[in-house]
Design a protein around this motif. Sequence first.
Motif, mmCIF file in Angstrom:
data_model
loop_
_atom_site.group_PDB
_atom_site.id
_atom_site.type_symbol
_atom_site.label_atom_id
_atom_site.label_comp_id
_atom_site.label_asym_id
_atom_site.label_seq_id
_atom_site.Cartn_x
_atom_site.Cartn_y
_atom_site.Cartn_z
ATOM 1 N N LEU A 65 -31.353 5.856 -50.451
ATOM 2 C CA LEU A 65 -30.968 5.689 -51.846
ATOM 3 C C LEU A 65 -31.663 6.706 -52.743
ATOM 4 O O LEU A 65 -31.053 7.231 -53.686
ATOM 5 N N ALA A 66 -32.927 6.994 -52.454
ATOM 6 C CA ALA A 66 -33.654 7.971 -53.269
ATOM 7 C C ALA A 66 -33.052 9.362 -53.120
ATOM 8 O O ALA A 66 -32.859 10.081 -54.109
ATOM 9 N N THR A 67 -32.738 9.757 -51.884
ATOM 10 C CA THR A 67 -32.118 11.069 -51.649
ATOM 11 C C THR A 67 -30.739 11.124 -52.283
ATOM 12 O O THR A 67 -30.362 12.121 -52.914
ATOM 13 N N GLN A 68 -29.992 10.051 -52.123
ATOM 14 C CA GLN A 68 -28.651 9.955 -52.700
ATOM 15 C C GLN A 68 -28.707 10.098 -54.225
ATOM 16 O O GLN A 68 -27.892 10.814 -54.827
ATOM 17 N N ALA A 69 -29.669 9.424 -54.850
ATOM 18 C CA ALA A 69 -29.783 9.473 -56.307
ATOM 19 C C ALA A 69 -30.084 10.893 -56.779
ATOM 20 O O ALA A 69 -29.555 11.344 -57.804
ATOM 21 N N ARG A 70 -30.932 11.612 -56.055
ATOM 22 C CA ARG A 70 -31.208 13.003 -56.411
ATOM 23 C C ARG A 70 -29.948 13.859 -56.311
ATOM 24 O O ARG A 70 -29.688 14.712 -57.160
ATOM 25 N N GLN A 71 -29.151 13.638 -55.267
ATOM 26 C CA GLN A 71 -27.914 14.407 -55.123
ATOM 27 C C GLN A 71 -26.942 14.103 -56.259
ATOM 28 O O GLN A 71 -26.286 15.010 -56.786
ATOM 29 N N LEU A 72 -26.849 12.830 -56.629
ATOM 30 C CA LEU A 72 -25.964 12.478 -57.743
ATOM 31 C C LEU A 72 -26.439 13.110 -59.033
ATOM 32 O O LEU A 72 -25.629 13.610 -59.837
ATOM 33 N N ALA A 73 -27.747 13.113 -59.263
ATOM 34 C CA ALA A 73 -28.288 13.707 -60.475
ATOM 35 C C ALA A 73 -28.035 15.209 -60.520
ATOM 36 O O ALA A 73 -27.919 15.797 -61.604
ATOM 37 N N ALA A 74 -27.936 15.826 -59.344
ATOM 38 C CA ALA A 74 -27.695 17.268 -59.274
ATOM 39 C C ALA A 74 -26.222 17.623 -59.336
ATOM 40 O O ALA A 74 -25.851 18.786 -59.138
ATOM 41 N N GLY A 75 -25.376 16.638 -59.590
ATOM 42 C CA GLY A 75 -23.948 16.903 -59.728
ATOM 43 C C GLY A 75 -23.110 16.467 -58.553
ATOM 44 O O GLY A 75 -21.906 16.747 -58.513
ATOM 45 N N GLY A 76 -23.705 15.775 -57.586
ATOM 46 C CA GLY A 76 -22.942 15.307 -56.440
ATOM 47 C C GLY A 76 -21.957 14.220 -56.823
ATOM 48 O O GLY A 76 -22.099 13.551 -57.858
ATOM 49 N N ALA A 77 -20.956 14.049 -55.986
ATOM 50 C CA ALA A 77 -19.921 13.038 -56.221
ATOM 51 C C ALA A 77 -19.997 11.991 -55.125
ATOM 52 O O ALA A 77 -19.927 12.316 -53.937
ATOM 53 N N LEU A 78 -20.141 10.733 -55.523
ATOM 54 C CA LEU A 78 -20.248 9.642 -54.571
ATOM 55 C C LEU A 78 -18.971 9.528 -53.745
ATOM 56 O O LEU A 78 -17.861 9.629 -54.273
ATOM 57 N N TYR A 79 -19.136 9.321 -52.430
ATOM 58 C CA TYR A 79 -18.069 9.216 -51.442
ATOM 59 C C TYR A 79 -17.365 10.542 -51.189
ATOM 60 O O TYR A 79 -16.326 10.592 -50.526
ATOM 61 N N GLU A 80 -17.934 11.632 -51.719
ATOM 62 C CA GLU A 80 -17.348 12.958 -51.453
ATOM 63 C C GLU A 80 -18.441 13.913 -50.990
ATOM 64 O O GLU A 80 -18.485 14.281 -49.810
ATOM 65 N N THR A 81 -19.327 14.315 -51.869
ATOM 66 C CA THR A 81 -20.442 15.160 -51.451
ATOM 67 C C THR A 81 -21.710 14.338 -51.205
ATOM 68 O O THR A 81 -22.701 14.866 -50.714
ATOM 69 N N VAL A 82 -21.673 13.065 -51.563
ATOM 70 C CA VAL A 82 -22.763 12.121 -51.303
ATOM 71 C C VAL A 82 -22.110 10.864 -50.736
ATOM 72 O O VAL A 82 -21.332 10.231 -51.432
ATOM 73 N N VAL A 83 -22.422 10.509 -49.489
ATOM 74 C CA VAL A 83 -21.670 9.425 -48.864
ATOM 75 C C VAL A 83 -22.604 8.353 -48.312
ATOM 76 O O VAL A 83 -23.747 8.603 -47.956
ATOM 77 N N ASP A 84 -22.056 7.120 -48.274
ATOM 78 C CA ASP A 84 -22.721 5.994 -47.633
ATOM 79 C C ASP A 84 -21.677 4.910 -47.424
ATOM 80 O O ASP A 84 -20.624 4.905 -48.080
ATOM 81 N N ARG A 85 -21.999 3.960 -46.547
ATOM 82 C CA ARG A 85 -21.093 2.845 -46.298
ATOM 83 C C ARG A 85 -21.355 1.693 -47.261
ATOM 84 O O ARG A 85 -21.238 0.536 -46.902
ATOM 85 N N LYS A 86 -21.730 1.964 -48.466
ATOM 86 C CA LYS A 86 -22.100 0.913 -49.411
ATOM 87 C C LYS A 86 -21.365 1.107 -50.733
ATOM 88 O O LYS A 86 -20.962 2.223 -51.085
ATOM 89 N N PRO A 87 -21.222 0.021 -51.520
ATOM 90 C CA PRO A 87 -20.623 0.130 -52.860
ATOM 91 C C PRO A 87 -21.532 0.906 -53.806
ATOM 92 O O PRO A 87 -22.673 1.247 -53.461
ATOM 93 N N PRO A 88 -21.073 1.167 -55.040
ATOM 94 C CA PRO A 88 -21.774 2.148 -55.888
ATOM 95 C C PRO A 88 -22.908 1.630 -56.771
ATOM 96 O O PRO A 88 -23.683 2.431 -57.285
ATOM 97 N N LEU A 89 -23.040 0.326 -57.001
ATOM 98 C CA LEU A 89 -23.951 -0.117 -58.059
ATOM 99 C C LEU A 89 -25.402 0.263 -57.803
ATOM 100 O O LEU A 89 -26.099 0.712 -58.721
ATOM 101 N N LEU A 90 -25.891 0.099 -56.578
ATOM 102 C CA LEU A 90 -27.303 0.394 -56.358
ATOM 103 C C LEU A 90 -27.603 1.892 -56.381
ATOM 104 O O LEU A 90 -28.628 2.301 -56.950
ATOM 105 N N PRO A 91 -26.766 2.769 -55.792
ATOM 106 C CA PRO A 91 -27.008 4.199 -56.003
ATOM 107 C C PRO A 91 -27.050 4.579 -57.475
ATOM 108 O O PRO A 91 -27.883 5.400 -57.894
ATOM 109 N N TRP A 92 -26.189 3.981 -58.273
ATOM 110 C CA TRP A 92 -26.201 4.278 -59.712
ATOM 111 C C TRP A 92 -27.492 3.758 -60.356
ATOM 112 O O TRP A 92 -28.041 4.409 -61.254
ATOM 113 N N LEU A 93 -27.975 2.599 -59.930
ATOM 114 C CA LEU A 93 -29.218 2.067 -60.482
ATOM 115 C C LEU A 93 -30.386 2.998 -60.154
ATOM 116 O O LEU A 93 -31.213 3.290 -61.024
ATOM 117 N N TYR A 94 -30.459 3.466 -58.921
ATOM 118 C CA TYR A 94 -31.504 4.426 -58.547
ATOM 119 C C TYR A 94 -31.387 5.691 -59.386
ATOM 120 O O TYR A 94 -32.392 6.218 -59.883
#
Length: 508
Positions: free
Chosen positions: A73-102
């Motif tokens: 989640l910490a790595t994912q959050a950094r990627q999102l902050a750097a402009g990554g797109a969830l389920y495209e350039t940043v992926v996981d088998r989980k829904p979005p709320l907790l990555p967004w919270l991080y």
Amino acid sequence: MPPSGEPSPRTLTADTTLPGPRRRSAPPAAGTQRAQRTQRFWAPLLAVLTLLAALTRLPSFTTALWNPDEGFLATQARQLAAGGALYETVVDRKPPLLPWLYQAAFAVFGDASLWPLKALAVVATVATAALLASTARRRWGDRAGWTAGVVSVLLSVGLNPEDTQAATFEVFMLPWTAAAVMYADRRLWGRAGLAVAAALLTKQTGGVVLLPVLFLLLRDADRSRAGAWLRLLAATALPVGAAAVHFGPGRFAYWTFAGSGEYASAEGAELLAAGRAAGGTALLLLAAAPLVAALTHAAYRRGLAGTADLWVWLGASAVAVTVGFQFFGHYFLQLLPPLTLLATAALRTAAPRRAAVAVALTGVLTAGFVAWGFTAERAELEHARRVAAELRQRTAPDEPVLVWGMHPEDYWLADRRPATRYLTAGFLTNFSGGRGGVRTGEQYAMPGSWPRFLRDLREHPPAVVVDDSRGAPYRPARIPRLDAYLTAHYRPVATVDGAVFHVRRDGR
């Protein structure tokens, strides 16, 4: 004249005002009394719950990471902050709320530490306990409210510390499940539906709380009203539908529901799955032993009338724990809210002294689990620190790297950007710690993952590739396409704590 020592009587004049009859002050209005009773109940209870939650989760703050989910989640959050797109350039088998919270916590407090998330986990623990206390108080009175709140916090750490002290999915899902049942108990169907949706968007299995909510609706005298059904189902479906539209229905469904068929299969690992299930169940039964004893006694004496919905909730949660047959320890946290309310129902039928002893003994067991948290060894975290230190030494901050392993925290600890959207080898090989290496290989990867993985490496060639498999079933020698890629472009240069570092052959 008046007798000596007595005051002279007042001289009455036309302007003298005689005192009227003494009036009794009017009693406070019923609404004011209710507000005062509510304040007297909640103010001390919330203070106690906050103190208990802070104490029981103190071990959480003593280590940077408790399990790979936090690192992911910490790595994912950094990627999102750097402009990554969830389920495209940043992926996981989980829904979005907790990555967004991080991501939000990192934006406010910085991304060098997880202490803000650990603090929010304390808040989530208190919120779960308070919501359960509210349900218990409404059903059985103030004493039951106190019992449910305290028991909820005590049980929240009753598993392996790496599962209970981590700020991960179940901890933040449980308040929503508790809220869904609380609102359904009050026939607030729209709010119950929103809570169900939030639970599902935190972790998929949170959606099973819809079953006890539906049970309460079916049992309600006004269940025939179309409006109640409409409010519940619309409030549940609209947030999930909005998320699907935001990410794209196909992509959202694939990553959260449809793309994990091989991962969810226990074929070939049935005995391992059974052993993990037995281990998690045993730990939870140990933590809740006095409460389970009280619950068993009350069930034998038929003292649990009016708890059918709680048994439905417990059964639905047990199904959620079983889905996928992984039986990771943190999955068992989903059982705690319904178990807390059932134990509260049992204790209210017991003598006050016996009930107090049961709660006190649970507190003693909780203290043991907290002590375990302070003393638990974190060998994998120390390994990750050594690998991260070597990565920092061998790369510049803007250079992408690839860690072939199951510990995404390496990226976060090293403060280096992943070269691919796949943060663990599990997506590409189906390896899982809950399977022991059964059904591992390229042929079991998530559909379409290998072409995307190789494209990521072409577009962002890693400066360093770390083979952190350490002989596991997904080691490069058993993964032909990765082995061919490493042979063609990289050469080994160092080994750190079993992890092999490779640099590019062309020196770039």
